[in-house]
Design an enzyme around this catalytic site. Structure first.
Site, PDB file in Angstrom:
ATOM      1  N   ASP A 207       0.831  -1.199   0.000  1.00  0.00           N
ATOM      2  CA  ASP A 207       0.000   0.000   0.000  1.00  0.00           C
ATOM      3  C   ASP A 207       0.876   1.265   0.000  1.00  0.00           C
ATOM      4  OD1 ASP A 207      -2.888   0.808   0.538  1.00  0.00           O
ATOM      5  OD2 ASP A 207      -1.884   1.909   2.133  1.00  0.00           O
ATOM      6  N   GLU A 274       2.055  -0.316  -4.771  1.00  0.00           N
ATOM      7  CA  GLU A 274       1.154   0.772  -5.174  1.00  0.00           C
ATOM      8  C   GLU A 274       1.979   2.053  -5.129  1.00  0.00           C
ATOM      9  OE1 GLU A 274      -3.161   2.730  -4.038  1.00  0.00           O
ATOM     10  OE2 GLU A 274      -1.692   2.407  -2.457  1.00  0.00           O
TER      11      GLU A 274
END
Ligand code: GLC
Length: 559
Positions: A207, A274
């Protein structure tokens, strides 16, 4: 090019399906999806033909950002199940010959994590330095330490009255950033990574990886004229994020993480990050020698225009930035962005063509749950939003939210997280309980669902199944090099490429022709005469005569 029989590189050839656990399938009738629900649907996923499942976080969490705010990395939130369910899920996925990827939020924790509670409790405590604390600026220290903006546009420093200092949060205020300059933090988080790899997880999705290291100088970010960030250009809100993202230490950390993951060899695992930016910036996360993250999300596809010229230039750009041994990714949706079919104004034939592109181009496709049946989102006014980003933007007029969603920035992410549509009955089969699903179903759930498309050879679901099965059968589609076909006789509206696999002295070629226009187009491919023609608009494979008239939005693969 990796040899196809060499399993070390399985991740380069896989197909990934993203499950948002809260919205996929509810087994216990509380209106919230759970791990047992996912287990009960594994046969559906195996039949669909996807090879790797990525689950958004289901760890213990106050759920202020629906799991992206972790309170305990080693436990499961009770609404999703138990550690025993997690083990069963991993085993059941493996038993079907599939792989499983967990989400890993390294950048921050929940503000309810015991580490943060301890850190905020006193300036002198042993965990104070686990997060990023600074004195305020201004005479009385009542102004933020510098001008850094969070990814949502506000100043990302938050004043804490207990100790009078400010902490930094790259995303929402209840997600304080960990301080990776403290070796204890790095060690603790690498232990979390190792823990889940030891449990048998095949990969990790990282993330907001681009935010891990902040500049130690804490110098102000420079001003910029750019108002709104986008997936391929994260600078915005009139600031260039020079000191808050893409720090060289984060690139170095990517290599360190790679070494940790590479210790797990049987089977090998992968990392997908990400990160946001143009393909050249993103490639740096994979390391100059392909010794960093295995892959990064390339989000340009999320705003890709449905036009041959745009598609051709994106493929060219991606191929130039990610030549072998790098592996690009093709992402058409996720839990933060407008859904694919919504962007295509509900035109299923167009979705079939994008699916053909995604599943035949060189790279790893990421399919968001429900994309395979053409789930759309519908407008949920910000004032009704459960998503903390929507709550934050409540005051914004709805027309502006709509406009921003068209630009790809979804302010109410509930819209793309509605429950999976399994059948036309009660609650679309998402939950068997009497409790209403945690988010409302899409109003068209009774028409658009798995059961309705199951037996329909023309359905989008069957198109995905056909493409995924073709990809598994044709090694060139999984592991071949990509060559764009530059043929003067080819109509401009057609994007064409070859996938070429040279292996053990033989050469396998699959050619792909995609018609992006609403009018037919003639193609000729003498090299494939007598081969098989697969079309995204037909269920059967037919023999190829050497010429073909592509129907509007037809995509064919010649093998
Ligand atoms: C990522 C996630 C998003 C989450 C945010 C903060 O962008 O995809 O859903 O809210 O990070 O963790």
């Amino acid at each position: 090019m990796g040899r196809l029989d060499d399993d070390t590189n399985w991740w380069k050839r896989t197909t990934v399906y993203q499950i948002y656990p809260r919205s996929f399938a509810d087994s216990d009738g509380d209106g919230i999806g759970d791990l047992r629900g996912v287990i009960a649907r594994l046969d559906y996923l195996a039949k669909l033909g996807v090879e790797t499942l990525w689950l958004s976080p289901f760890y213990d969490s106050p759920q202020a950002d629906f799991g992206y705010d972790i309170r305990d990395h080693f436990n499961v939130a009770p609404e999703y199940g138990t550690l025993e369910d997690t083990r069963r899920l991993i085993d059941e996925v493996h038993a079907r010959g599939m792989k499983i990827v967990f989400d890993m939020v390294l950048n921050h924790t929940s503000d309810q994590h015991p580490w943060f509670l301890a850190s905020r409790s006193s300036r002198e405590g042993p965990l104070r330095d686990w997060y990023i604390w600074r004195d305020g600026s201004g005479k009385r220290g009542n102004k933020p330490p510098n001008n850094w903006r969070s990814m949502l546009g506000n100043n990302g420093w938050h004043h804490d009255p207990v100790t009078g200092q400010w902490y930094w949060a790259s995303f929402l205020p209840f997600q304080p950033d960990l301080n990776y300059r403290n070796p204890e933090v790095k060690h603790a988080m690498l232990e979390v990574v190792r823990h889940w790899l030891r449990q048998g997880v095949d990969g990790l999705r990282l993330d907001i990886f681009n935010a891990i290291f902040k500049d130690a100088s804490f110098a102000n970010n420079p001003w910029s004229l750019r108002p709104i960030p986008s997936a391929d250009n994260p600078h915005g809100f009139f600031q260039r994020n020079a000191h808050t993202i893409d720090h060289p230490d984060t690139l170095e950390f990517a290599r360190e993480l790679r070494l940790v993951v590479d210790d797990f060899r049987d089977p090998p695992r992968f990392l997908v990050g990400e990160v946001f930016g143009d393909p050249v910036t993103l490639r740096r996360y994979c390391g100059d020698k392909a010794d960093g993250l295995h892959m990064v999300f390339l989000f340009k596809t999320l705003s890709l225009r449905f036009a041959s010229r745009s598609v051709r230039s994106l493929i060219t750009e991606i191929e130039a930035a990610f030549p072998e041994p790098f592996t690009p990714t093709y992402v058409f949706g996720n839990h933060d962005r407008p859904r694919l079919l919504h962007r295509l104004a509900g035109q299923t034939r167009k979705a079939k063509l994008f699916a053909t592109l995604q599943l035949t181009v060189r790279g790893v496709p990421f399919i968001y749950y429900g994309e395979e049946i053409g789930m759309e989102h519908y407008e949920i006014p910000l004032v009704h939003g459960l998503d903390p980003v929507a709550v934050r933007h409540r005051h914004i007029p709805q027309w502006l939210a709509r406009r921003m969603s068209h630009l790809g920035m979804l302010l109410n992410r509930d819209e793309c997280r509605s429950p999976m549509q399994w059948h036309g009955g009660t609650h679309a089969g998402f939950t068997a309980g009497v409790v209403k699903p945690w988010l409302s179903l899409h109003p068209r759930a009774s028409e658009v669902n798995v059961a309705a498309q199951e037996g329909d050879p023309e359905s989008l679901l069957q198109c995905y199944r056909g493409l995924l099965s073709l990809r598994r059968r044709v090694p060139a589609l999984r592991g071949g090099a990509l060559e764009l076909i530059e043929d003067a006789a080819l109509p401009e509206q057609v994007v064409a490429y070859r996938r070429v696999l040279a292996q053990n002295g033989t050469r396998q070629v699959a050619s792909v022709y995609l018609n992006f226009a609403s009018r037919p187009a003639d193609i000729a491919a003498p090299g494939h005469v007598g081969g098989a023609l697969f079309s995204n608009l037909r269920a059967d494979t037919t023999p190829f005569s050497g010429k073909h008239v592509l129907l509007p939005y037809e995509g064919v693969v010649l093998v």
